[in-house]
Design an enzyme around this catalytic site. Structure first.
Site, PDB file in Angstrom:
ATOM      1  N   HIS A   1      52.167  30.876 -43.641  1.00 39.01           N
ATOM      2  CA  HIS A   1      50.957  30.440 -42.932  1.00 39.01           C
ATOM      3  C   HIS A   1      51.316  29.257 -42.030  1.00 39.01           C
ATOM      4  O   HIS A   1      52.143  28.415 -42.387  1.00 39.01           O
ATOM      5  CB  HIS A   1      49.872  30.039 -43.920  1.00 39.01           C
ATOM      6  CG  HIS A   1      48.539  29.878 -43.256  1.00 39.01           C
ATOM      7  ND1 HIS A   1      48.199  28.743 -42.554  1.00 39.01           N
ATOM      8  CD2 HIS A   1      47.488  30.716 -43.141  1.00 39.01           C
ATOM      9  CE1 HIS A   1      46.980  28.888 -42.040  1.00 39.01           C
ATOM     10  NE2 HIS A   1      46.526  30.088 -42.391  1.00 39.01           N
TER      11      HIS A   1
ATOM     12  N   GLU B   1      47.579  36.008 -37.228  1.00 37.05           N
ATOM     13  CA  GLU B   1      46.694  34.853 -37.110  1.00 37.05           C
ATOM     14  C   GLU B   1      47.093  34.009 -35.905  1.00 37.05           C
ATOM     15  O   GLU B   1      47.996  33.156 -36.019  1.00 37.05           O
ATOM     16  CB  GLU B   1      46.775  33.980 -38.372  1.00 37.05           C
ATOM     17  CG  GLU B   1      46.403  34.708 -39.644  1.00 37.05           C
ATOM     18  CD  GLU B   1      45.832  33.767 -40.695  1.00 37.05           C
ATOM     19  OE1 GLU B   1      44.742  34.064 -41.191  1.00 37.05           O
ATOM     20  OE2 GLU B   1      46.450  32.736 -40.991  1.00 37.05           O
TER      21      GLU B   1
HETATM   22  O1  LIG Z   1      43.991  30.650 -41.693  1.00 38.84           O
HETATM   23  C1  LIG Z   1      43.109  31.429 -42.029  1.00 38.84           C
HETATM   24  C2  LIG Z   1      43.263  32.309 -43.196  1.00 38.84           C
HETATM   25  O2  LIG Z   1      44.494  32.103 -43.768  1.00 38.84           O
HETATM   26  C3  LIG Z   1      41.860  31.516 -41.295  1.00 38.84           C
HETATM   27  O3  LIG Z   1      41.048  30.438 -41.622  1.00 38.84           O
HETATM   28  P1  LIG Z   1      39.642  30.326 -40.917  1.00 38.84           P
HETATM   29  O4  LIG Z   1      39.001  31.693 -40.982  1.00 38.84           O
HETATM   30  O5  LIG Z   1      38.898  29.321 -41.736  1.00 38.84           O
HETATM   31  O6  LIG Z   1      39.865  29.932 -39.494  1.00 38.84           O
END
Ligand SMILES: O=C(CO)COP(=O)(O)O
Length: 264
Positions: free
Chosen positions: A110, A181
């Site tokens: 992440h 992401e």
């Molecule tokens: O990083 C995330 C999930 O790991 C996304 O977080 P948010 O949906 O709070 O932006």
């Protein structure tokens, strides 16, 4: 611009994962898990496997969350693991211990760990290998840092994917979950535009095509994902990796409902 035709097989389950990050304390994590257990028991789509849920609480909350989810189909996971299984590694978390503690999945790479805790590509790769070695399904997070064109975003994300998988030897074909992401869309009011996501997800799928190390590969979208995201994405992704917008079980229930709407 790529089109938004579905790329997922019609009968695949929709995968909805939630990370609590470090937002909730122990009591609130347990209460959240009791709410999610309720959603899972009440919702036929979760009970019959059309929607697959997984929960990634903070480490100290794992036992309470595991207890709350017992008897449901919600899968448990952790937000991080060590690249080492045993030894003189003070403060580290062994993948072997996570598996023994009831985890099926573990998050790797992440951006909040890459940037906040200096995890470089070598670390991400070693952690991914530790996950697979211990029979944990990696939830591998990739995504570009700045808002760039979809083509450049796809190049950055596929490079992170290739680097993380480089040298991986799976003795048994493993399951892989990739969470796309875009960093600029995390923690925002709204997710990235669907056309942008579509182009990057297509490139990630292409990069994984025919990879025999994996029995199954799912590609999720994360980054302010919320109710409405599945409808906007129209079957382009296998599901969502959720943060804040699923920290209320009632919101998660609405997203589960959305997942069972025809076309999603
Ligand atoms: O990083 C995330 C999930 O790991 C996304 O977080 P948010 O949906 O709070 O932006």
């Amino acid at each position: 611009m790529s089109d938004l035709r579905p790329t997922t097989a019609p009968n695949r389950p929709t995968l909805l994962g939630v990370s609590l990050k470090l937002y909730l304390d122990l009591d609130r994590s347990a209460a959240w898990a009791r709410g999610v257990a309720d959603v899972a028991r009440r919702h036929p789509a979760v009970a019959d496997g059309r929607v697959r849920l997984f929960a990634l609480p903070s480490l100290p909350a794992l036992p309470a969350v595991r207890e709350a989810l017992a008897g449901t189909r919600v899968e448990l996971g952790a937000q991080d693991l060590s690249m080492h299984d045993r030894g003189a590694y003070t403060g580290e978390i062994s993948g072997a211990d996570l598996a023994a503690a009831g985890c099926r999945l573990v998050e790797v790479g992440h951006v909040e760990r890459r940037l906040g805790f200096g995890e470089d590509e070598d670390t991400v790769r070693a952690k991914l290998q530790a996950a697979v070695r211990n029979g944990l399904t990696p939830v591998l997070c990739v995504g570009e840092h700045e808002r760039v064109s979809p083509v450049d975003a796809a190049a950055a994300s596929t490079a992170q994917l290739a680097s993380a998988l480089d040298g991986l030897r799976a003795s048994e074909p493993a399951e892989l979950i990739v969470a796309y992401e875009p960093v600029w869309a995390i923690g925002m009011p709204d997710p990235a535009p669907a056309e942008h996501i579509a182009e990057v997800v297509a490139a990630l799928r292409h990069g994984l095509d025919g990879d025999r190390r994996f029995a199954s590969v799912s590609v999720l979208y994360g980054g302010s994902a919320q109710h409405g995201s599945l409808s906007a994405l129209g079957g382009i992704v296998d599901g969502l990796f959720l943060g804040r917008f699923a920290h209320d079980p009632a919101e998660l229930a609405r997203i589960v409902d959305e997942a069972t709407t025809p076309g999603n």
